[in-house]
Design a protein around this motif. Structure first.
Motif, PDB file in Angstrom:
ATOM      1  N   VAL A  26      10.950 -54.901 -54.002  1.00 28.77           N
ATOM      2  CA  VAL A  26      10.153 -55.011 -52.776  1.00 28.77           C
ATOM      3  C   VAL A  26      11.044 -55.456 -51.623  1.00 28.77           C
ATOM      4  CG1 VAL A  26       8.303 -56.321 -51.653  1.00 28.77           C
ATOM      5  CG2 VAL A  26       7.947 -55.359 -53.934  1.00 28.77           C
ATOM      6  N   GLN A  27      11.890 -56.430 -51.885  1.00 28.33           N
ATOM      7  CA  GLN A  27      12.791 -56.928 -50.845  1.00 28.33           C
ATOM      8  C   GLN A  27      13.765 -55.841 -50.390  1.00 28.33           C
ATOM      9  OE1 GLN A  27      15.066 -60.378 -51.945  1.00 28.33           O
ATOM     10  NE2 GLN A  27      15.579 -60.839 -49.823  1.00 28.33           N
ATOM     11  N   ALA A  28      14.196 -54.983 -51.295  1.00 27.65           N
ATOM     12  CA  ALA A  28      15.134 -53.907 -50.954  1.00 27.65           C
ATOM     13  C   ALA A  28      14.480 -52.847 -50.074  1.00 27.65           C
ATOM     14  CB  ALA A  28      15.685 -53.264 -52.223  1.00 27.65           C
ATOM     15  N   GLY A  29      13.169 -52.734 -50.135  1.00 26.61           N
ATOM     16  CA  GLY A  29      12.477 -51.747 -49.321  1.00 26.61           C
ATOM     17  C   GLY A  29      12.589 -50.349 -49.894  1.00 26.61           C
ATOM     18  N   PRO A  30      12.264 -49.346 -49.073  1.00 25.75           N
ATOM     19  CA  PRO A  30      12.234 -47.962 -49.544  1.00 25.75           C
ATOM     20  C   PRO A  30      13.583 -47.430 -50.033  1.00 25.75           C
ATOM     21  CG  PRO A  30      11.137 -48.147 -47.432  1.00 25.75           C
ATOM     22  CD  PRO A  30      11.784 -49.468 -47.708  1.00 25.75           C
ATOM     23  N   ALA A  31      14.673 -48.005 -49.622  1.00 27.58           N
ATOM     24  CA  ALA A  31      15.990 -47.547 -50.074  1.00 27.58           C
ATOM     25  C   ALA A  31      16.187 -47.803 -51.560  1.00 27.58           C
ATOM     26  CB  ALA A  31      17.102 -48.231 -49.282  1.00 27.58           C
ATOM     27  N   GLY A  32      15.543 -48.813 -52.100  1.00 32.82           N
ATOM     28  CA  GLY A  32      15.653 -49.134 -53.516  1.00 32.82           C
ATOM     29  C   GLY A  32      16.989 -49.736 -53.891  1.00 32.82           C
ATOM     30  N   LEU A  33      17.199 -49.882 -55.185  1.00 29.55           N
ATOM     31  CA  LEU A  33      18.419 -50.502 -55.713  1.00 29.55           C
ATOM     32  C   LEU A  33      18.877 -49.769 -56.962  1.00 29.55           C
ATOM     33  CD1 LEU A  33      17.317 -54.257 -55.610  1.00 29.55           C
ATOM     34  CD2 LEU A  33      19.028 -53.195 -54.122  1.00 29.55           C
ATOM     35  N   ALA A  34      20.185 -49.700 -57.131  1.00 32.70           N
ATOM     36  CA  ALA A  34      20.749 -49.187 -58.375  1.00 32.70           C
ATOM     37  C   ALA A  34      20.509 -50.213 -59.474  1.00 32.70           C
ATOM     38  CB  ALA A  34      22.238 -48.923 -58.207  1.00 32.70           C
ATOM     39  N   ALA A  35      20.413 -49.751 -60.698  1.00 32.62           N
ATOM     40  CA  ALA A  35      20.147 -50.641 -61.825  1.00 32.62           C
ATOM     41  C   ALA A  35      21.187 -51.756 -61.917  1.00 32.62           C
ATOM     42  CB  ALA A  35      20.091 -49.851 -63.125  1.00 32.62           C
ATOM     43  N   GLY A  36      22.452 -51.423 -61.693  1.00 30.62           N
ATOM     44  CA  GLY A  36      23.502 -52.443 -61.748  1.00 30.62           C
ATOM     45  C   GLY A  36      23.302 -53.547 -60.729  1.00 30.62           C
ATOM     46  N   ARG A  37      22.858 -53.164 -59.543  1.00 28.55           N
ATOM     47  CA  ARG A  37      22.618 -54.165 -58.484  1.00 28.55           C
ATOM     48  C   ARG A  37      21.415 -55.042 -58.835  1.00 28.55           C
ATOM     49  NH1 ARG A  37      24.332 -57.839 -55.511  1.00 28.55           N
ATOM     50  NH2 ARG A  37      23.368 -58.064 -53.477  1.00 28.55           N
ATOM     51  N   ILE A  38      20.394 -54.434 -59.434  1.00 28.81           N
ATOM     52  CA  ILE A  38      19.233 -55.225 -59.870  1.00 28.81           C
ATOM     53  C   ILE A  38      19.680 -56.252 -60.899  1.00 28.81           C
ATOM     54  CG2 ILE A  38      16.989 -55.160 -61.019  1.00 28.81           C
ATOM     55  CD1 ILE A  38      16.715 -52.253 -59.953  1.00 28.81           C
ATOM     56  N   SER A  39      20.531 -55.831 -61.808  1.00 23.46           N
ATOM     57  CA  SER A  39      21.053 -56.734 -62.836  1.00 23.46           C
ATOM     58  C   SER A  39      21.810 -57.890 -62.195  1.00 23.46           C
ATOM     59  CB  SER A  39      21.954 -55.960 -63.803  1.00 23.46           C
ATOM     60  OG  SER A  39      22.476 -56.813 -64.786  1.00 23.46           O
ATOM     61  N   GLU A  40      22.634 -57.587 -61.197  1.00 22.65           N
ATOM     62  CA  GLU A  40      23.393 -58.638 -60.492  1.00 22.65           C
ATOM     63  C   GLU A  40      22.468 -59.615 -59.783  1.00 22.65           C
ATOM     64  OE1 GLU A  40      25.925 -56.594 -57.746  1.00 22.65           O
ATOM     65  OE2 GLU A  40      27.154 -55.692 -59.325  1.00 22.65           O
ATOM     66  N   LEU A  41      21.465 -59.089 -59.094  1.00 23.52           N
ATOM     67  CA  LEU A  41      20.563 -59.941 -58.307  1.00 23.52           C
ATOM     68  C   LEU A  41      19.681 -60.825 -59.172  1.00 23.52           C
ATOM     69  CD1 LEU A  41      19.400 -57.376 -55.592  1.00 23.52           C
ATOM     70  CD2 LEU A  41      20.850 -59.399 -55.225  1.00 23.52           C
ATOM     71  N   THR A  42      19.270 -60.300 -60.315  1.00 24.49           N
ATOM     72  CA  THR A  42      18.319 -61.041 -61.145  1.00 24.49           C
ATOM     73  C   THR A  42      18.967 -61.787 -62.301  1.00 24.49           C
ATOM     74  OG1 THR A  42      17.921 -59.093 -62.526  1.00 24.49           O
ATOM     75  CG2 THR A  42      16.453 -59.416 -60.613  1.00 24.49           C
ATOM     76  N   GLY A  43      20.207 -61.430 -62.631  1.00 26.69           N
ATOM     77  CA  GLY A  43      20.864 -62.054 -63.776  1.00 26.69           C
ATOM     78  C   GLY A  43      20.361 -61.543 -65.118  1.00 26.69           C
ATOM     79  N   ILE A  44      19.670 -60.415 -65.096  1.00 29.97           N
ATOM     80  CA  ILE A  44      19.144 -59.833 -66.328  1.00 29.97           C
ATOM     81  C   ILE A  44      20.180 -58.857 -66.879  1.00 29.97           C
ATOM     82  CG2 ILE A  44      17.300 -58.443 -67.340  1.00 29.97           C
ATOM     83  CD1 ILE A  44      15.532 -59.413 -64.969  1.00 29.97           C
ATOM     84  N   PRO A  45      20.573 -59.013 -68.137  1.00 32.88           N
ATOM     85  CA  PRO A  45      21.556 -58.097 -68.723  1.00 32.88           C
ATOM     86  C   PRO A  45      21.038 -56.654 -68.709  1.00 32.88           C
ATOM     87  CG  PRO A  45      21.057 -59.906 -70.229  1.00 32.88           C
ATOM     88  CD  PRO A  45      20.101 -60.016 -69.087  1.00 32.88           C
ATOM     89  N   PRO A  46      21.934 -55.685 -68.494  1.00 32.61           N
ATOM     90  CA  PRO A  46      21.503 -54.276 -68.441  1.00 32.61           C
ATOM     91  C   PRO A  46      20.697 -53.834 -69.657  1.00 32.61           C
ATOM     92  CG  PRO A  46      23.765 -54.477 -67.700  1.00 32.61           C
ATOM     93  CD  PRO A  46      23.354 -55.832 -68.217  1.00 32.61           C
ATOM     94  N   SER A  47      21.035 -54.325 -70.828  1.00 29.69           N
ATOM     95  CA  SER A  47      20.297 -53.917 -72.031  1.00 29.69           C
ATOM     96  C   SER A  47      18.830 -54.346 -71.968  1.00 29.69           C
ATOM     97  CB  SER A  47      20.959 -54.499 -73.281  1.00 29.69           C
ATOM     98  OG  SER A  47      21.016 -55.910 -73.187  1.00 29.69           O
ATOM     99  N   SER A  48      18.549 -55.486 -71.383  1.00 29.06           N
ATOM    100  CA  SER A  48      17.163 -55.955 -71.225  1.00 29.06           C
ATOM    101  C   SER A  48      16.505 -55.344 -69.989  1.00 29.06           C
ATOM    102  CB  SER A  48      17.117 -57.474 -71.093  1.00 29.06           C
ATOM    103  OG  SER A  48      17.633 -58.092 -72.234  1.00 29.06           O
ATOM    104  N   LEU A  49      17.313 -55.121 -68.967  1.00 28.44           N
ATOM    105  CA  LEU A  49      16.780 -54.621 -67.696  1.00 28.44           C
ATOM    106  C   LEU A  49      16.088 -53.279 -67.865  1.00 28.44           C
ATOM    107  CD1 LEU A  49      16.459 -54.977 -64.659  1.00 28.44           C
ATOM    108  CD2 LEU A  49      18.698 -53.887 -64.382  1.00 28.44           C
ATOM    109  N   SER A  50      16.656 -52.394 -68.653  1.00 24.84           N
ATOM    110  CA  SER A  50      16.055 -51.067 -68.821  1.00 24.84           C
ATOM    111  C   SER A  50      14.642 -51.178 -69.400  1.00 24.84           C
ATOM    112  CB  SER A  50      16.931 -50.168 -69.683  1.00 24.84           C
ATOM    113  OG  SER A  50      17.092 -50.715 -70.971  1.00 24.84           O
ATOM    114  N   PHE A  51      14.425 -52.117 -70.317  1.00 28.31           N
ATOM    115  CA  PHE A  51      13.093 -52.338 -70.879  1.00 28.31           C
ATOM    116  C   PHE A  51      12.119 -52.784 -69.791  1.00 28.31           C
ATOM    117  CE2 PHE A  51      10.048 -55.520 -72.413  1.00 28.31           C
ATOM    118  CZ  PHE A  51       9.274 -54.718 -73.245  1.00 28.31           C
ATOM    119  N   HIS A  52      12.540 -53.730 -68.953  1.00 24.73           N
ATOM    120  CA  HIS A  52      11.663 -54.248 -67.898  1.00 24.73           C
ATOM    121  C   HIS A  52      11.366 -53.179 -66.846  1.00 24.73           C
ATOM    122  CE1 HIS A  52      11.707 -58.137 -69.694  1.00 24.73           C
ATOM    123  NE2 HIS A  52      13.013 -58.289 -69.528  1.00 24.73           N
TER     124      HIS A  52
END
Length: 112
Positions: A26-52
């Motif tokens: 939501v904060q990123a807006g319509p441009a969205g975020l790459a999965a890697g950047r979401i992982s960096e921002l949230t601290g969620i490992p990529p293996s778990s992030l894909s599930f979420h």
């Protein structure tokens, strides 16, 4: 929005990691975020992030699009606003509401 869709959306958001991911989108807006950047921002490992991300997508709260070698995820603002409208449908017993009950945001507001 029907009750079943609202329950699905609320269930998807009722988990710490998914809520953090959705808020980042939501904060990123319509441009969205790459999965890697979401992982960096949230601290969620990529293996778990894909599930979420899959759970948020299943609930209609997020979408994805291939962009070269990246997958860009975006919040679905219409679904978010539909959920908020569902939750506040009978706000204030049908009386005029305070500004607190106005619609949350639209994609154009999110990018501002």
């Amino acid at each position: 929005m029907e009750t079943k869709a609202a329950v699905t959306a609320l269930a998807a958001l009722a988990q710490d990691s998914r809520l953090a991911v959705f808020r980042a989108l939501v904060q990123a807006g319509p441009a969205g975020l790459a999965a890697g950047r979401i992982s960096e921002l949230t601290g969620i490992p990529p293996s778990s992030l894909s599930f979420h991300l899959k759970e948020l997508s299943h609930a209609g709260l997020a979408s994805s699009q291939q962009a070269g070698r990246f997958v860009i995820y975006r919040a679905e603002f219409e679904a978010m606003n539909n959920l908020l409208a569902f939750l506040t449908e009978n706000c204030c017993g049908g009386n005029p509401c305070s500004p607190v009950c106005s619609p949350a945001c639209s994609p154009s507001k999110a990018s501002a």
